[in-house]
Scaffold this motif. Sequence first.
Motif, short mmCIF file in Angstrom:
data_model
loop_
_atom_site.label_atom_id
_atom_site.label_comp_id
_atom_site.label_asym_id
_atom_site.label_seq_id
_atom_site.Cartn_x
_atom_site.Cartn_y
_atom_site.Cartn_z
N TYR A 73 -23.22 1.99 -9.45
CA TYR A 73 -22.09 2.77 -8.94
C TYR A 73 -21.80 2.42 -7.48
O TYR A 73 -20.65 2.36 -7.07
N GLN A 74 -22.85 2.17 -6.70
CA GLN A 74 -22.66 1.78 -5.30
C GLN A 74 -21.91 0.45 -5.21
O GLN A 74 -21.02 0.29 -4.36
N ALA A 75 -22.27 -0.47 -6.07
CA ALA A 75 -21.62 -1.78 -6.07
C ALA A 75 -20.13 -1.65 -6.40
O ALA A 75 -19.28 -2.30 -5.77
N ILE A 76 -19.81 -0.79 -7.38
CA ILE A 76 -18.40 -0.57 -7.74
C ILE A 76 -17.63 0.00 -6.55
O ILE A 76 -16.53 -0.48 -6.22
N CYS A 77 -18.21 1.00 -5.89
CA CYS A 77 -17.54 1.66 -4.76
C CYS A 77 -17.32 0.70 -3.60
O CYS A 77 -16.23 0.66 -3.01
N MET A 78 -18.35 -0.10 -3.26
CA MET A 78 -18.23 -1.03 -2.15
C MET A 78 -17.19 -2.11 -2.43
O MET A 78 -16.39 -2.46 -1.55
N THR A 79 -17.16 -2.58 -3.66
CA THR A 79 -16.18 -3.60 -4.03
C THR A 79 -14.76 -3.06 -3.96
O THR A 79 -13.85 -3.69 -3.39
N MET A 80 -14.56 -1.86 -4.52
CA MET A 80 -13.21 -1.26 -4.54
C MET A 80 -12.75 -0.91 -3.14
O MET A 80 -11.57 -1.06 -2.80
N LYS A 81 -13.67 -0.46 -2.29
CA LYS A 81 -13.30 -0.10 -0.92
C LYS A 81 -12.86 -1.33 -0.14
O LYS A 81 -11.86 -1.29 0.60
N LYS A 82 -13.57 -2.44 -0.30
CA LYS A 82 -13.19 -3.68 0.37
C LYS A 82 -11.81 -4.15 -0.08
O LYS A 82 -11.00 -4.61 0.73
N LYS A 83 -11.54 -4.03 -1.37
CA LYS A 83 -10.23 -4.42 -1.90
C LYS A 83 -9.12 -3.56 -1.31
O LYS A 83 -8.05 -4.04 -0.95
N CYS A 84 -9.41 -2.25 -1.18
CA CYS A 84 -8.42 -1.32 -0.61
C CYS A 84 -8.13 -1.66 0.84
O CYS A 84 -6.96 -1.70 1.26
N ILE A 85 -9.16 -1.91 1.62
CA ILE A 85 -8.99 -2.24 3.03
C ILE A 85 -8.16 -3.51 3.19
O ILE A 85 -7.25 -3.59 4.02
N LYS A 86 -8.44 -4.51 2.34
CA LYS A 86 -7.71 -5.77 2.39
C LYS A 86 -6.23 -5.55 2.10
O LYS A 86 -5.35 -6.07 2.81
N LEU A 87 -5.93 -4.75 1.09
CA LEU A 87 -4.54 -4.50 0.72
C LEU A 87 -3.83 -3.62 1.73
O LEU A 87 -2.64 -3.82 2.02
N LEU A 88 -4.52 -2.65 2.30
CA LEU A 88 -3.92 -1.79 3.32
C LEU A 88 -3.62 -2.59 4.58
O LEU A 88 -2.59 -2.39 5.23
N ASN A 89 -4.51 -3.54 4.93
CA ASN A 89 -4.27 -4.42 6.08
C ASN A 89 -3.06 -5.30 5.83
O ASN A 89 -2.23 -5.51 6.72
N LYS A 90 -2.98 -5.80 4.61
CA LYS A 90 -1.87 -6.68 4.25
C LYS A 90 -0.53 -5.96 4.35
O LYS A 90 0.47 -6.52 4.77
N LYS A 91 -0.55 -4.68 3.98
CA LYS A 91 0.68 -3.87 4.03
C LYS A 91 0.87 -3.17 5.38
O LYS A 91 1.77 -2.37 5.55
N LYS A 92 -0.03 -3.50 6.32
CA LYS A 92 -0.01 -2.87 7.66
C LYS A 92 -0.10 -1.35 7.55
O LYS A 92 0.56 -0.63 8.28
N LEU A 93 -0.93 -0.91 6.62
CA LEU A 93 -1.11 0.54 6.41
C LEU A 93 -2.53 0.97 6.74
O LEU A 93 -2.97 2.04 6.35
N LYS A 94 -3.27 0.12 7.45
CA LYS A 94 -4.66 0.44 7.75
C LYS A 94 -4.77 1.78 8.47
O LYS A 94 -4.13 2.01 9.49
N GLY A 95 -5.57 2.68 7.90
CA GLY A 95 -5.82 3.98 8.53
C GLY A 95 -4.72 4.99 8.34
O GLY A 95 -4.79 6.09 8.87
N LEU A 96 -3.66 4.63 7.61
CA LEU A 96 -2.54 5.57 7.44
C LEU A 96 -3.01 6.83 6.73
O LEU A 96 -3.42 6.80 5.58
N ASN A 97 -2.95 7.94 7.44
CA ASN A 97 -3.30 9.25 6.87
C ASN A 97 -4.68 9.30 6.23
O ASN A 97 -4.91 10.08 5.32
N ILE A 98 -5.58 8.40 6.66
CA ILE A 98 -6.96 8.49 6.17
C ILE A 98 -7.56 9.81 6.64
O ILE A 98 -8.30 10.47 5.93
N ASP A 99 -7.19 10.20 7.85
CA ASP A 99 -7.58 11.51 8.37
C ASP A 99 -6.50 12.51 7.98
O ASP A 99 -5.35 12.36 8.33
#
Length: 560
Positions: free
Chosen positions: A113-139
């Motif tokens: 389960y940890q491996a799934i979460c770490m993989t999916m989180k990295k993919k999300c960060i990459k896509l959010l960076n690509k869309k210039k949405l890094k950190g958008l409303n994370i808080d």
Amino acid sequence: MKQFDQYSKDGDRYSMIEMVMQVEQASKLEITSLFNCKDNCRAQELYNNAQFTEALFAVTANTSLFFEIITTRIQHWFAIGSYIKCYKDCDYAMTSLSIVTKSNVEMEDVQKYQAICMTMKKKCIKLLNKKKLKGLNIDNMKKIPKINGTLNKKLICCSDALTFAHKIVRGRHLVATRNIKAGSVLIVDKPFAFSTDNQALLTNCLHCHISLESDENIKIPCLNCQSVSFCSENCCKEAWNNYHKYECSIFGNFIETSNHVKTADARSFSLLAYRTTIAKAINKQFCTLNPEFLDYQSAKCENVEKSLEIDMSIDTYDPLDYRTVYSLETHCYEARPNINLARAIKSVYLAKCLVYSLRKIQPKANEIVNSHQIILLAVAMMRHMQAINYNAYEIVENYRNETSKVWEPRSIGGAIYTSVSLVNHGCYPNIVRHSYPGGIVVVRSIRFIEKGSEIFDCYGPHFISDPLSDRQRYLKECSSCSRKIDIIKLNDKLMRSVKNRVIATSKMYEGCYSEALLLLLDHSGLIDKILIAPCNEIIKTQQSIIQCYNSMGNVSQKKF
């Protein structure tokens, strides 16, 4: 009943509660658990039907099925492009995985389960960076506006533009120490205690009240029940430590199931009275009763009574100080005896609920809590219930009606704000309140306030609901003036300014509220100088300003 009548007229809560406790049904009443507990069979069924969030609420926390459901929900968010939700769910799952034991989940599964979460989180960060949405409303938390000017040294949640005053007729109230412009932030008040309305338990975070229906917020359950929702692990922990652990097992008592019209008391005020008591009555470190709090509720303890009085010449007024809650008006002796009787009975029941919860958490509480202490807890519950009836404020969430393009309020809870409670009612208010996440309320001036003027909030009907004859009489009384004025020049200024208000309204319709607000505040400054209320132009402007501030507070992104 004659004796109870007399106690009621005297405002003697202790004797009223003591009399109720002498009734056999009350003295022998045993509390049992009443809550929507976890159901793994139902969770499996919901999971099989791809109802992942509902399944997550039903499943026992930190089990293999729990992590199977949460990782599947993570993959679902990613598949539909909800990358912020996926990111947040990964954090939630990783936090939960860090505290599991071998008895709950096999370590081999934990690593999977940890491996799934770490993989999916990295993919999300990459896509959010690509869309210039890094950190958008994370808080989730919106930035809370700051008070304009200097903080008040005595009223610590207020601007120094306000001062405390007291008169026999007006009671405690606030007065302007200088001229105040429209739009000034005058009070940022924290709640001493708050509650959530029944209809918002699954749509809003129990702790910060942020909307869970947006495209960016996840919904996570309490570890023990299915009745409440949170936006984050942090909110879940804070709620549990501060109040939810003392209400979770008996939460069914606070859920209104009647089909009748809900009164404020039935909606969430019982829960608010309960939490107000919890806030001071319990030593959170040891889960035991606070002796000092019990002394506060003793009618015979005159020294304690005096120690709770607030002297504004030497004391500071802190909304998180229990003395400010204790000093709220209750009108106990003015209430009808049947109303006091109903509240006394309910207070005894809530006191026993609290003791029951304490005993589940702290087994030694069974030896420590006695009948006299239960009476004192019930006295506190009754005091708080009465104070809430006159001093509680709603927590509001605003949503934008896509048809009318207007921000409309929806009550999602109630709270005790002891600083705002110092403001008296006025049918023509000069301030407006807005709720922000975390239960915080922000008070702004809605029009120009002259030095020495009292601060007024509208608790109910606005003066525009007054009959025409009353409004005309008020206008006549207020319109005497000896100044010589150039009507033509003033009219030209007014017409140019009105055009700006119309432009501002168009910007509001387009969703550009910050731009509209600047125009409206300028217009408000002018019309306050040249027009006398009541008039339509002032009301239109004030309502537009309120709409702009509605868009900046606690809002729901759900389409209505």
